[in-house]
Enzyme design. Structure first.
Site, PDB file in Angstrom:
ATOM      1  N   TYR A  29      -6.264  11.564   0.858  1.00  0.00           N
ATOM      2  CA  TYR A  29      -6.465  10.093   1.138  1.00  0.00           C
ATOM      3  C   TYR A  29      -7.212   9.199  -0.224  1.00  0.00           C
ATOM      4  O   TYR A  29      -6.884   8.083  -0.327  1.00  0.00           O
ATOM      5  CB  TYR A  29      -7.492   9.825   2.475  1.00  0.00           C
ATOM      6  CG  TYR A  29      -6.939  10.359   3.634  1.00  0.00           C
ATOM      7  CD1 TYR A  29      -5.626   9.328   4.010  1.00  0.00           C
ATOM      8  CD2 TYR A  29      -7.261  11.352   4.327  1.00  0.00           C
ATOM      9  CE1 TYR A  29      -5.075   9.782   5.229  1.00  0.00           C
ATOM     10  CE2 TYR A  29      -6.726  11.576   5.218  1.00  0.00           C
ATOM     11  CZ  TYR A  29      -5.692  10.978   6.128  1.00  0.00           C
ATOM     12  OH  TYR A  29      -4.814  11.361   7.228  1.00  0.00           O
ATOM     13  N   GLU A  83      -3.188  -4.908  -3.043  1.00  0.00           N
ATOM     14  CA  GLU A  83      -3.685  -5.812  -4.054  1.00  0.00           C
ATOM     15  C   GLU A  83      -3.718  -5.152  -5.533  1.00  0.00           C
ATOM     16  O   GLU A  83      -3.194  -5.831  -6.279  1.00  0.00           O
ATOM     17  CB  GLU A  83      -5.272  -6.176  -3.645  1.00  0.00           C
ATOM     18  CG  GLU A  83      -5.120  -6.958  -2.233  1.00  0.00           C
ATOM     19  CD  GLU A  83      -5.671  -5.923  -1.136  1.00  0.00           C
ATOM     20  OE1 GLU A  83      -6.097  -6.522  -0.124  1.00  0.00           O
ATOM     21  OE2 GLU A  83      -4.930  -4.752  -1.302  1.00  0.00           O
ATOM     22  N   CYS A 113     -10.408  -4.858   0.280  1.00  0.00           N
ATOM     23  CA  CYS A 113     -11.185  -3.605   0.286  1.00  0.00           C
ATOM     24  C   CYS A 113     -12.373  -4.199  -1.018  1.00  0.00           C
ATOM     25  O   CYS A 113     -12.041  -4.548  -1.769  1.00  0.00           O
ATOM     26  CB  CYS A 113     -10.744  -2.332   0.389  1.00  0.00           C
ATOM     27  SG  CYS A 113     -10.100  -1.568  -1.033  1.00  0.00           S
ATOM     28  N   ASN A 132       0.778  -1.108  -0.173  1.00  0.00           N
ATOM     29  CA  ASN A 132      -0.096   0.138  -0.119  1.00  0.00           C
ATOM     30  C   ASN A 132       0.937   1.225   0.092  1.00  0.00           C
ATOM     31  O   ASN A 132       2.002   1.300   0.449  1.00  0.00           O
ATOM     32  CB  ASN A 132      -1.022   0.203   1.051  1.00  0.00           C
ATOM     33  CG  ASN A 132      -0.453  -0.208   2.590  1.00  0.00           C
ATOM     34  OD1 ASN A 132       0.488  -0.819   2.660  1.00  0.00           O
ATOM     35  ND2 ASN A 132      -1.000   0.536   3.355  1.00  0.00           N
ATOM     36  N   GLU A 142       0.184   5.300   0.790  1.00  0.00           N
ATOM     37  CA  GLU A 142      -0.813   6.169   1.050  1.00  0.00           C
ATOM     38  C   GLU A 142      -0.257   7.656   0.532  1.00  0.00           C
ATOM     39  O   GLU A 142       0.653   7.648  -0.020  1.00  0.00           O
ATOM     40  CB  GLU A 142      -0.795   6.368   2.426  1.00  0.00           C
ATOM     41  CG  GLU A 142      -1.435   5.064   3.266  1.00  0.00           C
ATOM     42  CD  GLU A 142      -1.547   5.200   4.764  1.00  0.00           C
ATOM     43  OE1 GLU A 142      -1.979   4.365   5.219  1.00  0.00           O
ATOM     44  OE2 GLU A 142      -0.842   6.063   5.383  1.00  0.00           O
ATOM     45  N   ASN A 143      -1.218   8.431   0.647  1.00  0.00           N
ATOM     46  CA  ASN A 143      -1.070   9.890  -0.020  1.00  0.00           C
ATOM     47  C   ASN A 143      -1.938  11.036   1.101  1.00  0.00           C
ATOM     48  O   ASN A 143      -3.007  10.584   1.581  1.00  0.00           O
ATOM     49  CB  ASN A 143      -1.920   9.994  -1.135  1.00  0.00           C
ATOM     50  CG  ASN A 143      -1.456  11.199  -2.024  1.00  0.00           C
ATOM     51  OD1 ASN A 143      -2.153  12.225  -1.758  1.00  0.00           O
ATOM     52  ND2 ASN A 143      -0.426  11.201  -2.866  1.00  0.00           N
ATOM     53  N   ALA A 144      -1.226  11.956   1.330  1.00  0.00           N
ATOM     54  CA  ALA A 144      -2.025  13.001   2.152  1.00  0.00           C
ATOM     55  C   ALA A 144      -3.439  13.471   1.821  1.00  0.00           C
ATOM     56  O   ALA A 144      -4.301  13.728   2.616  1.00  0.00           O
ATOM     57  CB  ALA A 144      -1.372  14.348   2.160  1.00  0.00           C
ATOM     58  N   CYS A 156      -4.080   0.375  -2.631  1.00  0.00           N
ATOM     59  CA  CYS A 156      -3.856  -0.632  -1.934  1.00  0.00           C
ATOM     60  C   CYS A 156      -2.907  -1.757  -2.441  1.00  0.00           C
ATOM     61  O   CYS A 156      -2.322  -1.702  -3.526  1.00  0.00           O
ATOM     62  CB  CYS A 156      -5.297  -1.289  -1.966  1.00  0.00           C
ATOM     63  SG  CYS A 156      -6.415  -0.334  -0.860  1.00  0.00           S
TER      64      CYS A 156
END
Length: 141
Positions: free
Chosen positions: A53, A60, A91, A47, A49-51, A58
């Site tokens: 969201y 997968e 998810c 995964n 992430e980014n500020a 993910c």
């Protein structure tokens, strides 16, 4: 001709290893995935992430993207590794992306501690929206 057995231990190890490379400064929840292609190659993803969201990706979908970029679109299995003592299943967005590549294949989700969850793509997303739905729904000229 039957396909060779899936080495779930090797897939779980690959998912756990790539999980260590995840970029999760906001949630602290790192996930890794190892995707086994029909040809035996393994594609991994973690995964990111980014500020903002909504721009997070993910593990997968990261693994699927790596496989597709390599020209691979048929899969035999995926292992997902997550933190804690409860296995995290893909998810909804990831389930939809996995379902884009039929036929359904096995999914195993491994927590750091505790029992793995075993399923398959079709069970995780029954009645998935896919190419056949699009084809049947197109207006005929």
């Amino acid at each position: 001709m039957s396909s060779p057995a899936i080495d779930w231990d090797a897939l779980a190890r690959a998912a756990r290893e790539i999980r260590g490379r995840a970029y999760a400064p906001y949630s602290g929840y790192t996930v890794g995935a190892a995707l086994l292609a029909e040809d035996g190659r393994v594609f991994v993803g973690c995964n990111v992430e980014n500020a903002s969201y909504g721009l997070c990706i993910c593990a997968e979908r990261s693994a699927i993207s790596a496989a597709v970029a390599a020209g691979v679109k048929r899969f035999r299995a995926i292992a997902v590794a997550s933190p804690g003592d409860v296995a995290a299943t893909p998810c909804g967005m990831c389930r939809q992306v996995l379902a884009e590549f039929p036929p359904s294949f096995p999914v195993r989700c491994y927590p750091e501690r505790g029992e793995a969850i075993e399923s398959d793509v079709a069970t995780l997303l029954p009645g998935a929206f896919g190419p056949a739905v699009l084809e049947r729904g197109r207006a005929k000229a």
